[in-house]
Design a protein around this motif. Structure first.
Motif, PDB file in Angstrom:
ATOM      1  N   GLN A 123      -7.885  -7.880  -2.599  1.00 34.48           N
ATOM      2  CA  GLN A 123      -8.840  -7.655  -3.688  1.00 34.48           C
ATOM      3  C   GLN A 123      -9.762  -6.481  -3.364  1.00 34.48           C
ATOM      4  O   GLN A 123     -10.032  -5.642  -4.220  1.00 34.48           O
ATOM      5  CB  GLN A 123      -9.657  -8.931  -3.910  1.00 34.48           C
ATOM      6  CG  GLN A 123     -10.581  -8.888  -5.101  1.00 34.48           C
ATOM      7  CD  GLN A 123     -11.214 -10.261  -5.354  1.00 34.48           C
ATOM      8  OE1 GLN A 123     -10.546 -11.210  -5.737  1.00 34.48           O
ATOM      9  NE2 GLN A 123     -12.499 -10.365  -5.130  1.00 34.48           N
ATOM     10  N   LEU A 140      -7.067  -7.723 -11.978  1.00 36.20           N
ATOM     11  CA  LEU A 140      -5.716  -7.287 -11.602  1.00 36.20           C
ATOM     12  C   LEU A 140      -5.098  -8.256 -10.596  1.00 36.20           C
ATOM     13  O   LEU A 140      -3.890  -8.522 -10.636  1.00 36.20           O
ATOM     14  CB  LEU A 140      -5.766  -5.867 -11.021  1.00 36.20           C
ATOM     15  CG  LEU A 140      -6.145  -4.783 -12.027  1.00 36.20           C
ATOM     16  CD1 LEU A 140      -6.245  -3.423 -11.330  1.00 36.20           C
ATOM     17  CD2 LEU A 140      -5.123  -4.708 -13.161  1.00 36.20           C
ATOM     18  N   LEU A 141      -5.943  -8.783  -9.706  1.00 34.86           N
ATOM     19  CA  LEU A 141      -5.433  -9.769  -8.748  1.00 34.86           C
ATOM     20  C   LEU A 141      -4.950 -11.024  -9.480  1.00 34.86           C
ATOM     21  O   LEU A 141      -3.916 -11.607  -9.127  1.00 34.86           O
ATOM     22  CB  LEU A 141      -6.519 -10.135  -7.732  1.00 34.86           C
ATOM     23  CG  LEU A 141      -6.022 -10.943  -6.518  1.00 34.86           C
ATOM     24  CD1 LEU A 141      -5.200 -10.065  -5.587  1.00 34.86           C
ATOM     25  CD2 LEU A 141      -7.170 -11.572  -5.749  1.00 34.86           C
ATOM     26  N   TYR A 176       0.840  -1.199   0.000  1.00 32.12           N
ATOM     27  CA  TYR A 176       0.000   0.000   0.000  1.00 32.12           C
ATOM     28  C   TYR A 176       0.881   1.258   0.000  1.00 32.12           C
ATOM     29  O   TYR A 176       0.649   2.193  -0.758  1.00 32.12           O
ATOM     30  CB  TYR A 176      -0.915   0.016   1.235  1.00 32.12           C
ATOM     31  CG  TYR A 176      -1.949  -1.086   1.277  1.00 32.12           C
ATOM     32  CD1 TYR A 176      -2.154  -1.952   0.202  1.00 32.12           C
ATOM     33  CD2 TYR A 176      -2.728  -1.282   2.418  1.00 32.12           C
ATOM     34  CE1 TYR A 176      -3.089  -2.968   0.267  1.00 32.12           C
ATOM     35  CE2 TYR A 176      -3.682  -2.302   2.477  1.00 32.12           C
ATOM     36  CZ  TYR A 176      -3.846  -3.135   1.396  1.00 32.12           C
ATOM     37  OH  TYR A 176      -4.778  -4.142   1.464  1.00 32.12           O
ATOM     38  N   HIS A 203      -9.076  -3.996  -1.457  1.00 37.00           N
ATOM     39  CA  HIS A 203      -8.300  -2.758  -1.552  1.00 37.00           C
ATOM     40  C   HIS A 203      -8.172  -2.302  -3.009  1.00 37.00           C
ATOM     41  O   HIS A 203      -8.359  -1.122  -3.323  1.00 37.00           O
ATOM     42  CB  HIS A 203      -6.923  -2.971  -0.930  1.00 37.00           C
ATOM     43  CG  HIS A 203      -6.109  -1.717  -0.795  1.00 37.00           C
ATOM     44  ND1 HIS A 203      -6.330  -0.785   0.199  1.00 37.00           N
ATOM     45  CD2 HIS A 203      -5.089  -1.228  -1.530  1.00 37.00           C
ATOM     46  CE1 HIS A 203      -5.468   0.206   0.067  1.00 37.00           C
ATOM     47  NE2 HIS A 203      -4.698  -0.038  -0.978  1.00 37.00           N
ATOM     48  N   PHE A 204      -7.861  -3.245  -3.878  1.00 35.17           N
ATOM     49  CA  PHE A 204      -7.759  -2.903  -5.298  1.00 35.17           C
ATOM     50  C   PHE A 204      -9.099  -2.378  -5.817  1.00 35.17           C
ATOM     51  O   PHE A 204      -9.136  -1.451  -6.628  1.00 35.17           O
ATOM     52  CB  PHE A 204      -7.344  -4.119  -6.126  1.00 35.17           C
ATOM     53  CG  PHE A 204      -5.986  -4.660  -5.778  1.00 35.17           C
ATOM     54  CD1 PHE A 204      -5.045  -3.864  -5.131  1.00 35.17           C
ATOM     55  CD2 PHE A 204      -5.630  -5.961  -6.099  1.00 35.17           C
ATOM     56  CE1 PHE A 204      -3.794  -4.357  -4.802  1.00 35.17           C
ATOM     57  CE2 PHE A 204      -4.377  -6.464  -5.783  1.00 35.17           C
ATOM     58  CZ  PHE A 204      -3.462  -5.671  -5.126  1.00 35.17           C
ATOM     59  N   MET A 207       1.445  -0.902  -8.861  1.00 30.99           N
ATOM     60  CA  MET A 207       1.532  -2.162  -8.111  1.00 30.99           C
ATOM     61  C   MET A 207       2.525  -3.117  -8.768  1.00 30.99           C
ATOM     62  O   MET A 207       3.287  -3.808  -8.095  1.00 30.99           O
ATOM     63  CB  MET A 207       0.169  -2.837  -8.036  1.00 30.99           C
ATOM     64  CG  MET A 207       0.250  -4.206  -7.377  1.00 30.99           C
ATOM     65  SD  MET A 207      -1.339  -4.976  -7.170  1.00 30.99           S
ATOM     66  CE  MET A 207      -1.838  -5.215  -8.866  1.00 30.99           C
ATOM     67  N   LEU A 251      -2.744   1.680  -9.559  1.00 25.95           N
ATOM     68  CA  LEU A 251      -3.026   0.300  -9.987  1.00 25.95           C
ATOM     69  C   LEU A 251      -1.886  -0.229 -10.850  1.00 25.95           C
ATOM     70  O   LEU A 251      -1.504  -1.403 -10.745  1.00 25.95           O
ATOM     71  CB  LEU A 251      -4.352   0.256 -10.754  1.00 25.95           C
ATOM     72  CG  LEU A 251      -5.605   0.508  -9.906  1.00 25.95           C
ATOM     73  CD1 LEU A 251      -6.855   0.521 -10.779  1.00 25.95           C
ATOM     74  CD2 LEU A 251      -5.745  -0.526  -8.803  1.00 25.95           C
ATOM     75  N   LYS A 270      -1.624 -10.251 -10.778  1.00 27.63           N
ATOM     76  CA  LYS A 270      -0.640 -10.205  -9.687  1.00 27.63           C
ATOM     77  C   LYS A 270      -0.251 -11.627  -9.267  1.00 27.63           C
ATOM     78  O   LYS A 270       0.940 -11.934  -9.174  1.00 27.63           O
ATOM     79  CB  LYS A 270      -1.212  -9.457  -8.482  1.00 27.63           C
ATOM     80  CG  LYS A 270      -0.401  -9.621  -7.219  1.00 27.63           C
ATOM     81  CD  LYS A 270      -1.067  -8.966  -6.024  1.00 27.63           C
ATOM     82  CE  LYS A 270      -0.447  -9.420  -4.712  1.00 27.63           C
ATOM     83  NZ  LYS A 270      -0.771 -10.793  -4.337  1.00 27.63           N
ATOM     84  N   ALA A 315     -10.754  -5.228 -10.259  1.00 25.83           N
ATOM     85  CA  ALA A 315      -9.876  -5.628  -9.148  1.00 25.83           C
ATOM     86  C   ALA A 315      -9.560  -7.121  -9.222  1.00 25.83           C
ATOM     87  O   ALA A 315      -8.419  -7.534  -9.000  1.00 25.83           O
ATOM     88  CB  ALA A 315     -10.531  -5.286  -7.815  1.00 25.83           C
TER      89      ALA A 315
END
Lengths: 193, 193
Positions: free
Chosen positions: B129, B151-152, B68, B131-132, B85, B82, B155, B148
DNA sequence: TGGAAAGTTAACAGATCGGTACACCTAAGC
DNA sequence: GCTTAGGTGTACCGATCTGTTAACTTTCCA
Protein backbone atom coordinates in the motif's frame (compact mmCIF):
# COMPACT_ATOMS: atom_id res chain seq x y z
CA UNK A 1 -32.17 -38.31 14.11
CA UNK A 2 -34.52 -35.34 14.31
CA UNK A 3 -33.87 -32.87 11.50
CA UNK A 4 -33.70 -29.89 13.87
CA UNK A 5 -30.97 -31.64 15.83
CA UNK A 6 -28.97 -31.73 12.64
CA UNK A 7 -29.60 -28.05 12.06
CA UNK A 8 -28.41 -27.28 15.53
CA UNK A 9 -25.20 -29.21 14.94
CA UNK A 10 -24.62 -27.32 11.70
CA UNK A 11 -25.22 -24.02 13.46
CA UNK A 12 -22.73 -24.76 16.22
CA UNK A 13 -20.18 -26.24 13.83
CA UNK A 14 -20.41 -23.04 11.81
CA UNK A 15 -19.24 -20.88 14.69
CA UNK A 16 -16.37 -23.24 15.52
CA UNK A 17 -15.19 -23.52 11.93
CA UNK A 18 -15.50 -19.78 11.44
CA UNK A 19 -13.49 -19.04 14.54
CA UNK A 20 -10.92 -21.80 14.11
CA UNK A 21 -10.57 -22.70 10.46
CA UNK A 22 -11.45 -25.97 8.75
CA UNK A 23 -8.32 -28.07 8.89
CA UNK A 24 -7.43 -26.75 12.33
CA UNK A 25 -10.78 -27.86 13.73
CA UNK A 26 -10.97 -31.56 14.50
CA UNK A 27 -14.11 -33.60 14.87
CA UNK A 28 -13.19 -34.15 18.51
CA UNK A 29 -13.33 -30.42 19.13
CA UNK A 30 -16.70 -30.17 17.39
CA UNK A 31 -18.02 -33.07 19.44
CA UNK A 32 -16.82 -31.40 22.63
CA UNK A 33 -18.31 -28.01 21.69
CA UNK A 34 -21.67 -29.34 20.58
CA UNK A 35 -22.03 -31.76 23.50
CA UNK A 36 -23.13 -34.48 21.15
CA UNK A 37 -21.40 -37.85 20.99
CA UNK A 38 -19.01 -38.67 18.21
CA UNK A 39 -21.19 -41.51 17.05
CA UNK A 40 -24.22 -39.23 16.75
CA UNK A 41 -22.18 -36.70 14.85
CA UNK A 42 -21.23 -39.33 12.31
CA UNK A 43 -24.85 -40.48 12.15
CA UNK A 44 -25.81 -37.02 10.94
CA UNK A 45 -22.80 -36.43 8.67
CA UNK A 46 -21.00 -39.28 6.99
CA UNK A 47 -17.74 -37.34 6.72
CA UNK A 48 -16.21 -34.09 7.85
CA UNK A 49 -16.48 -32.80 4.30
CA UNK A 50 -20.24 -33.39 4.32
CA UNK A 51 -20.48 -31.39 7.54
CA UNK A 52 -18.44 -28.55 6.05
CA UNK A 53 -20.66 -28.46 2.97
CA UNK A 54 -23.76 -28.27 5.21
CA UNK A 55 -22.10 -25.44 7.15
CA UNK A 56 -21.37 -23.54 3.95
CA UNK A 57 -24.96 -23.95 2.76
CA UNK A 58 -26.20 -22.44 6.00
CA UNK A 59 -23.64 -19.66 5.84
CA UNK A 60 -24.67 -18.85 2.29
CA UNK A 61 -28.31 -18.51 3.35
CA UNK A 62 -27.58 -16.53 6.48
CA UNK A 63 -25.11 -14.15 4.93
CA UNK A 64 -27.02 -13.41 1.76
CA UNK A 65 -30.32 -12.92 3.51
CA UNK A 66 -28.71 -10.68 6.09
CA UNK A 67 -26.99 -8.58 3.43
CA UNK A 68 -30.05 -8.35 1.17
CA UNK A 69 -32.30 -7.32 4.05
CA UNK A 70 -29.83 -4.85 5.48
CA UNK A 71 -29.25 -2.93 2.25
CA UNK A 72 -33.00 -2.72 1.72
CA UNK A 73 -33.40 -1.31 5.20
CA UNK A 74 -30.69 1.26 4.59
CA UNK A 75 -31.98 2.57 1.27
CA UNK A 76 -34.97 2.26 -1.01
CA UNK A 77 -33.35 3.27 -4.27
CA UNK A 78 -31.26 0.82 -6.31
CA UNK A 79 -28.33 3.22 -6.48
CA UNK A 80 -28.53 3.85 -2.74
CA UNK A 81 -28.67 0.14 -2.05
CA UNK A 82 -25.47 -0.49 -3.98
CA UNK A 83 -23.74 2.06 -1.78
CA UNK A 84 -25.48 0.84 1.37
CA UNK A 85 -23.83 -2.52 0.89
CA UNK A 86 -20.61 -0.99 2.13
CA UNK A 87 -22.31 0.42 5.20
CA UNK A 88 -23.62 -3.06 5.92
CA UNK A 89 -20.11 -4.43 5.46
CA UNK A 90 -18.81 -1.81 7.87
CA UNK A 91 -21.25 -3.00 10.52
CA UNK A 92 -20.06 -6.55 9.96
CA UNK A 93 -16.38 -5.64 10.18
CA UNK A 94 -16.91 -4.00 13.52
CA UNK A 95 -18.46 -7.02 15.15
CA UNK A 96 -16.01 -8.64 17.56
CA UNK A 97 -16.63 -12.06 16.07
CA UNK A 98 -15.71 -10.88 12.56
CA UNK A 99 -13.10 -13.20 11.06
CA UNK A 100 -13.43 -12.52 7.34
CA UNK A 101 -15.40 -14.25 4.64
CA UNK A 102 -16.01 -17.93 5.29
CA UNK A 103 -16.01 -18.73 1.57
CA UNK A 104 -12.71 -17.04 0.89
CA UNK A 105 -11.26 -19.06 3.73
CA UNK A 106 -12.89 -22.27 2.53
CA UNK A 107 -11.57 -21.81 -1.00
CA UNK A 108 -8.15 -21.03 0.45
CA UNK A 109 -8.07 -24.26 2.45
CA UNK A 110 -9.57 -26.43 -0.30
CA UNK A 111 -7.88 -25.19 -3.43
CA UNK A 112 -8.53 -27.90 -5.97
CA UNK A 113 -10.87 -26.47 -8.57
CA UNK A 114 -13.05 -29.57 -8.64
CA UNK A 115 -13.35 -29.88 -4.88
CA UNK A 116 -17.02 -29.53 -3.80
CA UNK A 117 -16.09 -27.04 -1.07
CA UNK A 118 -14.22 -24.86 -3.54
CA UNK A 119 -17.05 -25.05 -6.06
CA UNK A 120 -19.66 -24.17 -3.46
CA UNK A 121 -17.64 -21.14 -2.36
CA UNK A 122 -17.42 -19.91 -5.93
CA UNK A 123 -21.16 -20.46 -6.38
CA UNK A 124 -21.86 -18.20 -3.41
CA UNK A 125 -19.89 -15.39 -5.01
CA UNK A 126 -21.64 -15.90 -8.32
CA UNK A 127 -25.06 -15.60 -6.67
CA UNK A 128 -24.02 -12.38 -4.98
CA UNK A 129 -22.70 -11.03 -8.26
CA UNK A 130 -25.98 -11.82 -10.01
CA UNK A 131 -27.90 -10.07 -7.26
CA UNK A 132 -25.76 -6.96 -7.56
CA UNK A 133 -26.22 -7.04 -11.32
CA UNK A 134 -30.00 -7.01 -10.97
CA UNK A 135 -29.83 -4.00 -8.64
CA UNK A 136 -27.39 -2.28 -10.98
CA UNK A 137 -29.80 -2.88 -13.84
CA UNK A 138 -32.63 -1.39 -11.83
CA UNK A 139 -30.40 1.59 -11.13
CA UNK A 140 -30.11 2.16 -14.85
CA UNK A 141 -26.48 1.22 -15.29
CA UNK A 142 -25.34 1.04 -18.90
CA UNK A 143 -23.42 -2.18 -18.20
CA UNK A 144 -25.01 -3.62 -15.05
CA UNK A 145 -23.05 -6.88 -15.08
CA UNK A 146 -19.74 -5.12 -15.42
CA UNK A 147 -20.66 -2.70 -12.64
CA UNK A 148 -21.70 -5.63 -10.46
CA UNK A 149 -18.37 -7.34 -11.03
CA UNK A 150 -16.48 -4.20 -10.10
CA UNK A 151 -18.53 -3.74 -6.95
CA UNK A 152 -17.88 -7.36 -6.04
CA UNK A 153 -14.14 -6.71 -6.43
CA UNK A 154 -14.43 -3.83 -3.99
CA UNK A 155 -16.45 -5.94 -1.59
CA UNK A 156 -13.97 -8.84 -1.59
CA UNK A 157 -11.05 -6.47 -1.33
CA UNK A 158 -12.67 -4.70 1.59
CA UNK A 159 -13.26 -7.97 3.42
CA UNK A 160 -9.69 -9.14 2.95
CA UNK A 161 -8.31 -5.75 3.96
CA UNK A 162 -10.59 -5.64 7.00
CA UNK A 163 -9.14 -8.95 8.15
CA UNK A 164 -5.62 -7.59 7.80
CA UNK A 165 -6.55 -4.30 9.47
CA UNK A 166 -8.25 -6.02 12.40
CA UNK A 167 -5.28 -5.88 14.73
CA UNK A 168 -4.00 -2.59 13.35
CA UNK A 169 -1.69 -4.39 10.92
CA UNK A 170 -2.97 -2.44 7.94
CA UNK A 171 -3.93 1.23 7.90
CA UNK A 172 -7.23 2.55 6.58
CA UNK A 173 -10.95 1.95 6.85
CA UNK A 174 -11.65 -0.64 4.14
CA UNK A 175 -15.43 -0.28 4.20
CA UNK A 176 -15.28 3.51 3.92
CA UNK A 177 -12.60 3.40 1.22
CA UNK A 178 -14.60 0.86 -0.74
CA UNK A 179 -17.76 2.91 -0.43
CA UNK A 180 -16.03 6.01 -1.74
CA UNK A 181 -14.57 4.06 -4.63
CA UNK A 182 -18.01 2.59 -5.34
CA UNK A 183 -19.50 6.07 -5.39
CA UNK A 184 -16.94 7.03 -8.00
CA UNK A 185 -17.72 4.01 -10.13
CA UNK A 186 -21.45 4.69 -9.88
CA UNK A 187 -21.07 8.24 -11.16
CA UNK A 188 -19.22 6.83 -14.15
CA UNK A 189 -21.75 4.08 -14.84
CA UNK A 190 -25.08 5.75 -14.19
CA UNK A 191 -26.65 8.03 -16.81
CA UNK A 192 -27.61 10.80 -14.39
CA UNK A 193 -23.95 11.02 -13.42
CA UNK B 1 24.24 -26.24 8.22
CA UNK B 2 25.28 -24.22 5.19
CA UNK B 3 23.14 -21.08 4.81
CA UNK B 4 22.33 -21.74 1.15
CA UNK B 5 21.00 -25.15 2.15
CA UNK B 6 18.52 -23.35 4.36
CA UNK B 7 17.49 -21.07 1.51
CA UNK B 8 16.92 -24.06 -0.70
CA UNK B 9 14.68 -25.63 1.93
CA UNK B 10 12.68 -22.42 2.21
CA UNK B 11 12.31 -22.23 -1.55
CA UNK B 12 11.00 -25.77 -1.84
CA UNK B 13 8.77 -25.44 1.21
CA UNK B 14 7.24 -22.35 -0.37
CA UNK B 15 6.02 -24.24 -3.41
CA UNK B 16 4.57 -27.04 -1.29
CA UNK B 17 2.81 -24.70 1.14
CA UNK B 18 1.51 -22.59 -1.74
CA UNK B 19 0.11 -25.60 -3.54
CA UNK B 20 -1.18 -27.44 -0.49
CA UNK B 21 -1.96 -24.97 2.29
CA UNK B 22 -0.27 -24.63 5.66
CA UNK B 23 -2.19 -26.87 8.01
CA UNK B 24 -2.73 -29.45 5.30
CA UNK B 25 1.01 -29.74 4.69
CA UNK B 26 2.81 -31.85 7.26
CA UNK B 27 6.49 -31.77 8.03
CA UNK B 28 6.72 -35.33 6.76
CA UNK B 29 5.52 -34.21 3.35
CA UNK B 30 8.04 -31.37 3.31
CA UNK B 31 10.82 -33.75 4.30
CA UNK B 32 9.81 -36.11 1.51
CA UNK B 33 9.62 -33.32 -1.10
CA UNK B 34 12.91 -31.69 -0.17
CA UNK B 35 14.80 -34.96 0.17
CA UNK B 36 16.38 -33.80 3.41
CA UNK B 37 16.07 -35.75 6.63
CA UNK B 38 13.66 -34.71 9.32
CA UNK B 39 16.48 -34.11 11.77
CA UNK B 40 18.20 -31.73 9.38
CA UNK B 41 14.95 -29.91 8.77
CA UNK B 42 14.56 -29.31 12.48
CA UNK B 43 18.21 -28.20 12.72
CA UNK B 44 17.43 -25.40 10.28
CA UNK B 45 13.98 -24.52 11.68
CA UNK B 46 13.12 -25.06 15.30
CA UNK B 47 9.39 -25.30 14.62
CA UNK B 48 6.98 -25.49 11.71
CA UNK B 49 5.92 -21.93 12.48
CA UNK B 50 9.49 -20.71 12.10
CA UNK B 51 9.64 -22.39 8.70
CA UNK B 52 6.38 -20.77 7.63
CA UNK B 53 7.62 -17.35 8.70
CA UNK B 54 10.79 -17.86 6.65
CA UNK B 55 8.66 -18.91 3.69
CA UNK B 56 6.52 -15.78 4.00
CA UNK B 57 9.61 -13.57 4.16
CA UNK B 58 10.85 -15.10 0.92
CA UNK B 59 7.43 -14.79 -0.68
CA UNK B 60 7.23 -11.14 0.31
CA UNK B 61 10.57 -10.43 -1.35
CA UNK B 62 9.85 -12.44 -4.48
CA UNK B 63 6.35 -11.13 -5.05
CA UNK B 64 7.04 -7.47 -4.39
CA UNK B 65 10.18 -7.40 -6.47
CA UNK B 66 8.44 -9.19 -9.31
CA UNK B 67 5.48 -6.79 -9.21
CA UNK B 68 7.61 -3.64 -8.89
CA UNK B 69 9.86 -4.68 -11.77
CA UNK B 70 7.00 -5.78 -13.98
CA UNK B 71 4.99 -2.55 -13.70
CA UNK B 72 8.12 -0.55 -14.43
CA UNK B 73 8.71 -2.64 -17.52
CA UNK B 74 5.15 -2.13 -18.68
CA UNK B 75 5.01 1.66 -18.26
CA UNK B 76 7.30 4.57 -17.47
CA UNK B 77 4.71 7.02 -16.18
CA UNK B 78 3.36 6.81 -12.63
CA UNK B 79 -0.22 6.79 -13.84
CA UNK B 80 0.53 4.10 -16.38
CA UNK B 81 2.28 2.02 -13.76
CA UNK B 82 -0.74 2.05 -11.49
CA UNK B 83 -2.80 0.67 -14.35
CA UNK B 84 -0.06 -1.72 -15.43
CA UNK B 85 -0.31 -3.41 -12.07
CA UNK B 86 -3.50 -5.05 -13.25
CA UNK B 87 -1.83 -6.27 -16.43
CA UNK B 88 0.85 -7.82 -14.27
CA UNK B 89 -1.82 -9.42 -12.12
CA UNK B 90 -3.49 -10.78 -15.23
CA UNK B 91 -0.24 -12.47 -16.23
CA UNK B 92 -0.01 -14.00 -12.77
CA UNK B 93 -3.59 -15.24 -12.78
CA UNK B 94 -3.03 -17.06 -16.04
CA UNK B 95 -0.08 -19.06 -14.80
CA UNK B 96 -1.10 -22.68 -14.22
CA UNK B 97 0.47 -22.68 -10.75
CA UNK B 98 -1.60 -19.66 -9.64
CA UNK B 99 -3.32 -20.44 -6.35
CA UNK B 100 -4.15 -17.01 -5.00
CA UNK B 101 -2.32 -14.76 -2.59
CA UNK B 102 -0.17 -16.60 -0.08
CA UNK B 103 -0.69 -13.90 2.54
CA UNK B 104 -4.45 -13.94 2.29
CA UNK B 105 -4.30 -17.69 2.76
CA UNK B 106 -1.86 -17.42 5.64
CA UNK B 107 -4.01 -14.88 7.46
CA UNK B 108 -7.04 -17.08 6.83
CA UNK B 109 -5.38 -20.11 8.39
CA UNK B 110 -3.82 -18.21 11.30
CA UNK B 111 -6.51 -15.80 12.34
CA UNK B 112 -5.42 -14.61 15.76
CA UNK B 113 -4.50 -10.96 15.44
CA UNK B 114 -1.34 -11.36 17.51
CA UNK B 115 -0.11 -14.42 15.69
CA UNK B 116 3.26 -13.72 14.01
CA UNK B 117 2.06 -15.26 10.74
CA UNK B 118 -1.02 -13.06 10.70
CA UNK B 119 0.99 -9.96 11.55
CA UNK B 120 3.56 -10.69 8.85
CA UNK B 121 0.82 -11.09 6.25
CA UNK B 122 -0.68 -7.73 7.19
CA UNK B 123 2.77 -6.14 7.05
CA UNK B 124 3.17 -7.33 3.45
CA UNK B 125 -0.05 -5.62 2.45
CA UNK B 126 0.96 -2.43 4.25
CA UNK B 127 4.27 -2.31 2.36
CA UNK B 128 2.44 -2.74 -0.94
CA UNK B 129 0.00 0.00 0.00
CA UNK B 130 2.83 2.39 0.83
CA UNK B 131 4.47 1.64 -2.49
CA UNK B 132 1.26 2.36 -4.38
CA UNK B 133 0.86 5.57 -2.42
CA UNK B 134 4.29 6.79 -3.48
CA UNK B 135 3.48 6.09 -7.12
CA UNK B 136 0.09 7.77 -6.73
CA UNK B 137 1.81 10.80 -5.27
CA UNK B 138 4.23 10.90 -8.21
CA UNK B 139 1.20 10.73 -10.50
CA UNK B 140 -0.12 13.89 -8.91
CA UNK B 141 -3.10 12.43 -7.08
CA UNK B 142 -4.84 14.82 -4.73
CA UNK B 143 -5.12 12.14 -2.06
CA UNK B 144 -2.43 9.58 -2.93
CA UNK B 145 -2.88 7.45 0.19
CA UNK B 146 -6.61 7.15 -0.33
CA UNK B 147 -6.11 6.28 -3.99
CA UNK B 148 -3.53 3.69 -2.99
CA UNK B 149 -5.95 2.10 -0.54
CA UNK B 150 -8.67 1.94 -3.17
CA UNK B 151 -6.32 0.37 -5.70
CA UNK B 152 -5.25 -2.15 -3.08
CA UNK B 153 -8.92 -3.04 -2.55
CA UNK B 154 -9.26 -3.69 -6.27
CA UNK B 155 -6.07 -5.75 -6.31
CA UNK B 156 -7.13 -7.95 -3.37
CA UNK B 157 -10.62 -8.32 -4.77
CA UNK B 158 -9.21 -9.31 -8.15
CA UNK B 159 -6.97 -11.96 -6.59
CA UNK B 160 -9.80 -13.48 -4.57
CA UNK B 161 -12.13 -13.42 -7.56
CA UNK B 162 -9.46 -14.95 -9.78
CA UNK B 163 -9.18 -17.86 -7.38
CA UNK B 164 -12.94 -18.38 -7.50
CA UNK B 165 -13.04 -17.98 -11.26
CA UNK B 166 -10.19 -20.42 -11.84
CA UNK B 167 -12.37 -23.43 -12.50
CA UNK B 168 -15.12 -21.41 -14.16
CA UNK B 169 -17.02 -21.11 -10.89
CA UNK B 170 -17.31 -17.35 -11.18
CA UNK B 171 -17.92 -15.38 -14.36
CA UNK B 172 -15.80 -12.46 -15.46
CA UNK B 173 -12.18 -11.45 -15.98
CA UNK B 174 -11.15 -10.07 -12.58
CA UNK B 175 -7.92 -8.48 -13.76
CA UNK B 176 -9.62 -6.71 -16.66
CA UNK B 177 -12.56 -5.61 -14.54
CA UNK B 178 -10.23 -4.29 -11.87
CA UNK B 179 -8.16 -2.43 -14.44
CA UNK B 180 -11.21 -0.73 -15.86
CA UNK B 181 -12.39 0.22 -12.39
CA UNK B 182 -8.92 1.54 -11.60
CA UNK B 183 -8.96 3.65 -14.75
CA UNK B 184 -12.21 5.15 -13.55
CA UNK B 185 -10.81 5.91 -10.13
CA UNK B 186 -7.70 7.48 -11.66
CA UNK B 187 -9.74 9.88 -13.78
CA UNK B 188 -11.51 10.99 -10.61
CA UNK B 189 -8.32 11.38 -8.57
CA UNK B 190 -5.88 12.88 -11.03
CA UNK B 191 -6.00 16.60 -11.82
CA UNK B 192 -5.67 16.20 -15.59
CA UNK B 193 -8.79 14.03 -15.49
C1' DT C 1 -46.83 -52.68 26.32
C1' DG C 2 -43.80 -53.67 22.83
C1' DG C 3 -40.46 -52.44 19.63
C1' DA C 4 -38.17 -49.66 16.35
C1' DA C 5 -35.58 -45.41 15.95
C1' DA C 6 -32.30 -42.35 17.77
C1' DG C 7 -28.90 -41.23 21.21
C1' DT C 8 -25.56 -42.50 24.39
C1' DT C 9 -20.63 -43.98 26.28
C1' DA C 10 -16.40 -46.02 25.59
C1' DA C 11 -12.96 -48.17 23.43
C1' DC C 12 -10.52 -48.65 19.43
C1' DA C 13 -8.34 -48.56 14.42
C1' DG C 14 -4.85 -46.96 11.41
C1' DA C 15 -2.83 -42.97 9.91
C1' DT C 16 -0.64 -38.71 10.54
C1' DC C 17 0.55 -34.76 13.42
C1' DG C 18 4.80 -31.88 15.27
C1' DG C 19 8.92 -32.93 17.34
C1' DT C 20 12.98 -35.77 19.46
C1' DA C 21 16.70 -39.42 20.86
C1' DC C 22 20.44 -41.64 19.28
C1' DA C 23 23.66 -43.97 16.69
C1' DC C 24 26.19 -43.24 12.51
C1' DC C 25 29.02 -41.05 9.06
C1' DT C 26 32.13 -37.75 7.18
C1' DA C 27 35.35 -34.09 6.95
C1' DA C 28 38.58 -30.81 9.16
C1' DG C 29 42.40 -29.82 12.68
C1' DC C 30 46.08 -31.47 15.46
C1' DG D 1 46.00 -41.48 12.45
C1' DC D 2 43.02 -39.79 15.80
C1' DT D 3 39.74 -36.81 17.63
C1' DT D 4 35.95 -33.97 17.38
C1' DA D 5 32.07 -31.39 15.67
C1' DG D 6 28.33 -31.18 12.68
C1' DG D 7 25.17 -33.20 9.40
C1' DT D 8 22.42 -37.44 8.49
C1' DG D 9 19.02 -41.42 8.68
C1' DT D 10 16.12 -44.31 11.40
C1' DA D 11 13.27 -45.17 14.59
C1' DC D 12 10.46 -43.52 17.82
C1' DC D 13 7.45 -40.35 21.10
C1' DG D 14 2.78 -38.94 22.71
C1' DA D 15 -0.91 -36.54 20.81
C1' DT D 16 -4.29 -35.97 17.48
C1' DC D 17 -6.47 -36.95 13.05
C1' DT D 18 -10.93 -39.07 10.68
C1' DG D 19 -13.83 -42.65 11.25
C1' DT D 20 -15.75 -47.30 13.31
C1' DT D 21 -17.50 -51.00 16.36
C1' DA D 22 -20.39 -52.72 19.86
C1' DA D 23 -23.35 -52.64 23.73
C1' DC D 24 -26.53 -49.78 26.33
C1' DT D 25 -30.31 -46.23 27.24
C1' DT D 26 -33.88 -43.16 26.01
C1' DT D 27 -37.87 -41.70 23.39
C1' DC D 28 -41.92 -42.09 21.07
C1' DC D 29 -45.68 -44.06 18.81
C1' DA D 30 -48.68 -47.81 17.41
Amino acid sequence: MRPNKRDELVRKALTVFYRNGFHATGMDMLVAETGVSKTSMYKHFRTKEELILAVLRLRDENFRHWLYRRIEELSDTPEGQLLAMFDALSEWFEKPEFRGCMFIKASAEFQEVNHPIHAQSAAHKQILQDHFASIAKAAGAAEPVKLARQLLLLKEGAIVSAVMARGGGLAGDPAADAKEAARGLLTLHLPQG
